[in-house]
Design a protein around this motif. Sequence first.
Motif, PDB file in Angstrom:
ATOM      1  N   LYS A 223      28.467  30.960 -19.065  1.00 46.18           N
ATOM      2  CA  LYS A 223      29.340  32.049 -18.641  1.00 46.18           C
ATOM      3  C   LYS A 223      30.354  31.594 -17.595  1.00 46.18           C
ATOM      4  O   LYS A 223      31.368  32.241 -17.380  1.00 46.18           O
ATOM      5  N   GLY A 224      30.037  30.500 -16.920  1.00 45.34           N
ATOM      6  CA  GLY A 224      30.964  29.974 -15.924  1.00 45.34           C
ATOM      7  C   GLY A 224      31.208  30.951 -14.804  1.00 45.34           C
ATOM      8  O   GLY A 224      30.308  31.548 -14.244  1.00 45.34           O
ATOM      9  N   GLY A 225      32.490  31.149 -14.463  1.00 42.55           N
ATOM     10  CA  GLY A 225      32.846  32.021 -13.355  1.00 42.55           C
ATOM     11  C   GLY A 225      33.122  33.446 -13.762  1.00 42.55           C
ATOM     12  O   GLY A 225      33.710  34.196 -12.992  1.00 42.55           O
ATOM     13  N   ARG A 226      32.723  33.839 -15.002  1.00 46.53           N
ATOM     14  CA  ARG A 226      33.022  35.189 -15.467  1.00 46.53           C
ATOM     15  C   ARG A 226      31.903  36.170 -15.168  1.00 46.53           C
ATOM     16  O   ARG A 226      31.976  37.328 -15.529  1.00 46.53           O
ATOM     17  N   SER A 227      30.800  35.726 -14.594  1.00 45.32           N
ATOM     18  CA  SER A 227      29.683  36.619 -14.292  1.00 45.32           C
ATOM     19  C   SER A 227      29.798  37.126 -12.862  1.00 45.32           C
ATOM     20  O   SER A 227      30.689  36.752 -12.107  1.00 45.32           O
ATOM     21  N   SER A 228      28.846  37.998 -12.474  1.00 43.79           N
ATOM     22  CA  SER A 228      28.841  38.570 -11.118  1.00 43.79           C
ATOM     23  C   SER A 228      27.952  37.767 -10.178  1.00 43.79           C
ATOM     24  O   SER A 228      27.278  38.322  -9.325  1.00 43.79           O
ATOM     25  N   ASP A 229      27.937  36.436 -10.343  1.00 41.96           N
ATOM     26  CA  ASP A 229      27.044  35.597  -9.547  1.00 41.96           C
ATOM     27  C   ASP A 229      27.452  35.528  -8.079  1.00 41.96           C
ATOM     28  O   ASP A 229      26.635  35.190  -7.230  1.00 41.96           O
ATOM     29  N   VAL A 230      28.714  35.787  -7.773  1.00 44.55           N
ATOM     30  CA  VAL A 230      29.149  35.712  -6.372  1.00 44.55           C
ATOM     31  C   VAL A 230      28.362  36.708  -5.521  1.00 44.55           C
ATOM     32  O   VAL A 230      27.839  36.363  -4.457  1.00 44.55           O
ATOM     33  N   GLY A 231      28.246  37.941  -5.989  1.00 44.73           N
ATOM     34  CA  GLY A 231      27.490  38.941  -5.247  1.00 44.73           C
ATOM     35  C   GLY A 231      26.024  38.599  -5.148  1.00 44.73           C
ATOM     36  O   GLY A 231      25.393  38.808  -4.101  1.00 44.73           O
ATOM     37  N   ARG A 232      25.448  38.048  -6.209  1.00 43.79           N
ATOM     38  CA  ARG A 232      24.034  37.678  -6.197  1.00 43.79           C
ATOM     39  C   ARG A 232      23.779  36.526  -5.235  1.00 43.79           C
ATOM     40  O   ARG A 232      22.794  36.529  -4.489  1.00 43.79           O
TER      41      ARG A 232
END
Length: 373
Positions: A223-232
């Motif tokens: 998914k690369g940078g298209r997921s909501s991983d920043v908030g997680r």
Amino acid sequence: MSMINSLRAAVRTNRRRGAAGVYDVLSEDSASAVVDCAVYQQGKRRGETCSPREAARRVKAERQLPDGVGSFSWIGLHEPTEAEFEGIAQRFGLHPLAVEDAVHAHQRPKVERYDDVLFAVFKTIRYVEHDQLTPTSEVVETGELMVFAGRDFVITVRHGGHGSLQELRHRLEADADEAGLLAKGPSAVLHAIADHVVDNYLLVAERLQNDVDEIEYGVFSAKGGRSSDVGRVYQLKREVLEFKRAVVPLLRPMQQLSEPLQRLVDPDIQKYFRDVADHLARVAEQVHGFDELLNSLLQANLAQVSVAQNEDMRKITAWAAIFAVPTMITGVYGMNFEYMPELHHEYGYPTVLGAIVLICVGMYRGFRRNGWL
């Protein structure tokens, strides 16, 4: 502040009257916050649960006997109010500053010495179960545990819904013989509590490792940078920081309790504190590693977001360039001049359409070859 002022006055009065007066001049204290209270003699529990006043009286009486040197009381309280703790604090001559910390909580982990009493503050940590880590997930829940360890008493004050010492107390009582830890007195109870808290830190660190691994997999997945991983990542970093605040300040106090110059700790117990300090150092290294790794994951995720945005901009630019060709050609032939090339030619219209298609296909293949589409 009224309780603090009265305690200061009581401490001054107790010092003038001597240790004998501490147990005799005070009124009955409230026991609503008392979880358990017992007297131990040579490592064995004597009788059932009693009031703090009765425990103090029994310890005083037993220590006057030839075989009562090892007698002490262990009083456990849960979130006492000022009024509930005032009588106990006066009875055992606790320092007003330490009493204020114990009642109001929200203290930094530490170990302090007030005359012949050690006052320790521990942050208790509980791992919060969750099916999936989200940007709002609570990963760790903190509480506080204060310990007063004197010559003949241990007073524990717990804040929060977890961190109960009941199981620990039962385990120590099950090992109640002259070789057991309780036979070493209050410093042994202080060690057992510190060891119990640090062991929980180890368990929480193991569970946090799974969350960090999950975040790492998500950041570097397809998914690369298209997921909501920043908030997680940011939420987990905040939880790790809260864990770090509980662990790191205890490193130096645990080492001090294992030093030979610490006369309030039984010499046989000091080597056990060294073991606790080693385990705590291990947890601190793990937590520091989590923090550094999450910093790297946060930077990597932000970089992936930037790369994904650049790729989107390149695609938009490529498609805009392709659609610019028919727009330009149709714009030229839409100027309504009477004398224009191919305007009245029989095959002018299909020729222009074919030229538009060929140019657009050529541009599309070129952009695909260069990785823009």
